[in-house]
Design an enzyme around this catalytic site. Structure first.
Site, PDB file in Angstrom:
ATOM      1  CE  LYS A  44       4.697   9.537  -1.891  1.00 15.89           C
ATOM      2  NZ  LYS A  44       4.254   9.661  -0.482  1.00 15.89           N
ATOM      3  CG  PHE A  45       8.130   5.971   4.013  1.00 20.33           C
ATOM      4  CD1 PHE A  45       7.899   4.987   4.955  1.00 20.33           C
ATOM      5  CD2 PHE A  45       9.349   5.984   3.345  1.00 20.33           C
ATOM      6  CE1 PHE A  45       8.870   4.043   5.251  1.00 20.33           C
ATOM      7  CE2 PHE A  45      10.316   5.047   3.629  1.00 20.33           C
ATOM      8  CZ  PHE A  45      10.078   4.067   4.577  1.00 20.33           C
TER       9      PHE A  45
END
Length: 301
Positions: A30-31
């Site tokens: 999850k950026f």
């Protein structure tokens, strides 16, 4: 079936406290960036933020990269800006807030990257009804050969590998994992995915404040994954003093409106992008965004 077009509701994720286990799951990093849908339809490229706002002019570098996609293709993903080996959310917000005249210079100074995590259409075919496993395979085939700044996010079905990512990737700005079922279709607006974050606190970009400039009552922030302004809960006396010093000279003279929990729509005074704060998100039905700590602004110019 018609192709997905803007404004498009994106699929969402529900927060969990432990890493899900079981067969048929996929794990993605999850950026810490801005959600964006890329449309390359009918020879035209449009970039849409999660709110539905068209942001093509703010990201000329990504628009140029999107023109290399096959025609009638739609991608869902995350925009990030890499600085000093890690993602920088304040820089992403600065890019998103750029005027058309300033956007090309910012694209050169703060080049954006696009981490594609879903393929919603290809070759004029709506792929949303397909299982994620099939969409993922086609995403890799379409976007994989392009290379930076547009590429698929990593994905694994191995829970042990996902645990390794969860422990090792925060150092480069990856805030956790997104977990999806391999047999799941894409449903815009539904929270069918799950996300595991390292902490309950998140970085947020400051876009304005309420109250007086000498002692702001609350901050107006933009959270990762979204571009909709959110009014924080009331600042503590100490944070009011810090906020006044941090935002001195950054008021842009403009104003906007945002919804404050329990109050409704309020007017706020806008500030120049580039200031980041740490916030905690409430989990109740009427969740409040609480400012925990103010960060020193990055010198991005």
């Amino acid at each position: 079936m018609t192709l997905p077009r803007p404004p498009l509701k994106v699929a969402l994720a529900e927060s969990v406290n432990t890493l899900p286990r079981g067969a048929g799951l996929a794990y993605e990093p999850k950026f810490d960036g801005h959600r964006m849908v890329i449309f390359h339809i009918g020879g035209e490229v449009l970039l849409q933020a999660r709110s539905g706002r068209i942001v093509t002019a703010a990201f000329p570098d990504l628009a140029a990269a999107a023109r290399e996609l096959p025609g009638d293709t739609v991608l869902d993903g995350e925009v990030v800006v890499w600085r000093n080996g890690r993602t920088d959310f304040a820089a992403v917000q600065k890019r998103a807030a750029a005027t058309p005249g300033r956007a090309p210079a910012l694209a050169r100074a703060l080049p954006a990257s696009y981490a594609a995590f879903d393929l919603l259409a290809e070759g004029g075919v709506d792929l949303r009804p397909l299982a994620y496993e099939k969409r993922r395979a086609r995403l890799v085939a379409v976007a994989g050969p392009l290379g930076p700044p547009l590429q698929p996010v990593p994905m694994t079905r191995d829970r042990a590998e996902a645990e390794g990512w969860y422990e090792s990737l925060p150092g480069i700005g990856v805030e956790g994992l997104v977990i999806k079922r391999l047999d799941q279709s894409y449903r815009g607006g539904a929270r069918l995915w799950r996300k595991l974050r390292h902490t309950r606190t998140h970085d947020a970009a400051v876009v304005g404040f309420t109250g007086g400039a000498e002692r702001p009552a609350a901050l107006v922030v933009v959270l990762p994954d979204d571009d909709t302004p959110v009014v924080s809960g009331p600042l503590t006396p100490a944070l009011r003093t810090q906020a006044a010093a941090l935002l001195a000279g950054r008021a842009g003279g403009g104003s906007g409106t945002a919804v404050a929990t329990g109050i409704g729509e309020v007017t706020y005074r806008a500030v120049e992008p580039g200031v980041t704060v740490e916030v905690e998100l409430g989990t109740t039905r009427h969740a409040v965004t609480t400012v925990v700590r103010l960060r020193s602004p990055e010198e991005l110019d």
